[in-house]
Scaffold this motif. Structure first.
Motif, PDB file in Angstrom:
ATOM      1  N   GLN A 185       0.848  -1.184   0.000  1.00  0.00           N
ATOM      2  CA  GLN A 185       0.000   0.000   0.000  1.00  0.00           C
ATOM      3  C   GLN A 185       0.887   1.238   0.000  1.00  0.00           C
ATOM      4  O   GLN A 185       1.814   1.352   0.811  1.00  0.00           O
ATOM      5  CB  GLN A 185      -0.920   0.015   1.211  1.00  0.00           C
ATOM      6  N   LEU A 186       0.606   2.163  -0.923  1.00  0.00           N
ATOM      7  CA  LEU A 186       1.370   3.402  -1.000  1.00  0.00           C
ATOM      8  C   LEU A 186       1.016   4.307   0.174  1.00  0.00           C
ATOM      9  O   LEU A 186      -0.140   4.360   0.596  1.00  0.00           O
ATOM     10  CB  LEU A 186       1.051   4.146  -2.299  1.00  0.00           C
ATOM     11  N   GLU A 187       2.007   5.018   0.658  1.00  0.00           N
ATOM     12  CA  GLU A 187       1.762   6.017   1.690  1.00  0.00           C
ATOM     13  C   GLU A 187       1.150   7.244   1.038  1.00  0.00           C
ATOM     14  O   GLU A 187       1.489   7.606  -0.081  1.00  0.00           O
ATOM     15  CB  GLU A 187       3.083   6.417   2.359  1.00  0.00           C
ATOM     16  N   ARG A 188       0.253   7.896   1.749  1.00  0.00           N
ATOM     17  CA  ARG A 188      -0.326   9.150   1.246  1.00  0.00           C
ATOM     18  C   ARG A 188       0.768  10.200   1.171  1.00  0.00           C
ATOM     19  O   ARG A 188       1.659  10.242   2.006  1.00  0.00           O
ATOM     20  CB  ARG A 188      -1.446   9.617   2.156  1.00  0.00           C
ATOM     21  N   LEU A 189       0.676  11.055   0.201  1.00  0.00           N
ATOM     22  CA  LEU A 189       1.715  12.054  -0.043  1.00  0.00           C
ATOM     23  C   LEU A 189       1.773  13.105   1.053  1.00  0.00           C
ATOM     24  O   LEU A 189       2.835  13.495   1.501  1.00  0.00           O
ATOM     25  CB  LEU A 189       1.487  12.705  -1.412  1.00  0.00           C
ATOM     26  N   GLY A 190       0.652  13.603   1.517  1.00  0.00           N
ATOM     27  CA  GLY A 190       0.649  14.639   2.548  1.00  0.00           C
ATOM     28  C   GLY A 190       1.044  15.994   1.980  1.00  0.00           C
ATOM     29  O   GLY A 190       1.089  16.207   0.769  1.00  0.00           O
TER      30      GLY A 190
END
Length: 189
Positions: free
Chosen positions: A148-153
């Motif tokens: 799962q990719l981390e959210r960019l923020g």
């Protein structure tokens, strides 16, 4: 040498390098069709070129110039039909520009493969269409893992003056067909 990036993260009020792990995620598009999404790791600037080799020619490139710095009008610039050699030249000649400047999104479409690859301003690469099994296998062989990719923020996009001449040169490479930006092309974050 420190490589420039098209965006940096804002952490506790300071800019930090975005360093993406070699992870890809399979998602459902709004149409219900699957797509593969990944954030391009710093050391993988040739990844789009590698993945286009999985697709059959001819190709079409769509250069979406959403935040120009004087080199041309904003718009969707579609290339004429490209051979494998022409596409490889385009991707490799401008590799540092693609990975270091956020004024654009780049799409590569193969009608014969019914597949599209998109490298966007947020350093995300999307694979859509019939070649997903081949893309998944190539990513796994390149050291990626599914997750799962981390959210960019919070982040800052970089539109670098040092690439202005290169951006202008790119638009002289082909007889691009320009159309206006679509609402979804406009830079909002």
């Amino acid at each position: 040498m420190h490589r420039m990036q098209k965006l940096t993260l804002l952490v506790d009020g300071a800019e930090r390098e975005q360093s993406s792990p070699a992870i890809f995620e399979t998602r459902k598009m709004s149409t219900g069709a699957p797509q593969i999404v990944l954030s391009v790791p710093n050391e993988q600037t040739d990844l789009l070129c590698q993945l286009t080799a999985l697709l059959s020619p001819p190709y079409f490139a769509l250069y979406i110039l959403h935040t120009p710095r004087g080199e041309a009008e904003p718009g969707r610039y579609q290339s004429p039909e490209l051979s494998r050699q022409e596409l490889t030249y385009l991707l490799r000649t401008y590799a540092v520009f693609w990975s270091s400047d956020a004024r654009h999104d780049l799409w590569v479409h193969s009608p014969a493969s019914h597949a599209t690859l998109v490298w966007d301003r947020h350093n995300l690469l999307f694979a859509e269409g019939h070649a997903l099994d081949d893309v998944r296998e190539a990513l796994l062989q390149s050291g990626f893992r599914e997750g799962q990719l981390e959210r960019l923020g919070a982040h800052t996009h970089h539109y670098r003056a040092e690439f202005d001449a290169e951006a202008a040169s790119l638009l002289k490479e082909f007889d691009w067909h320009r159309t206006p930006l679509r609402p979804e092309d406009v830079q909002r974050d």
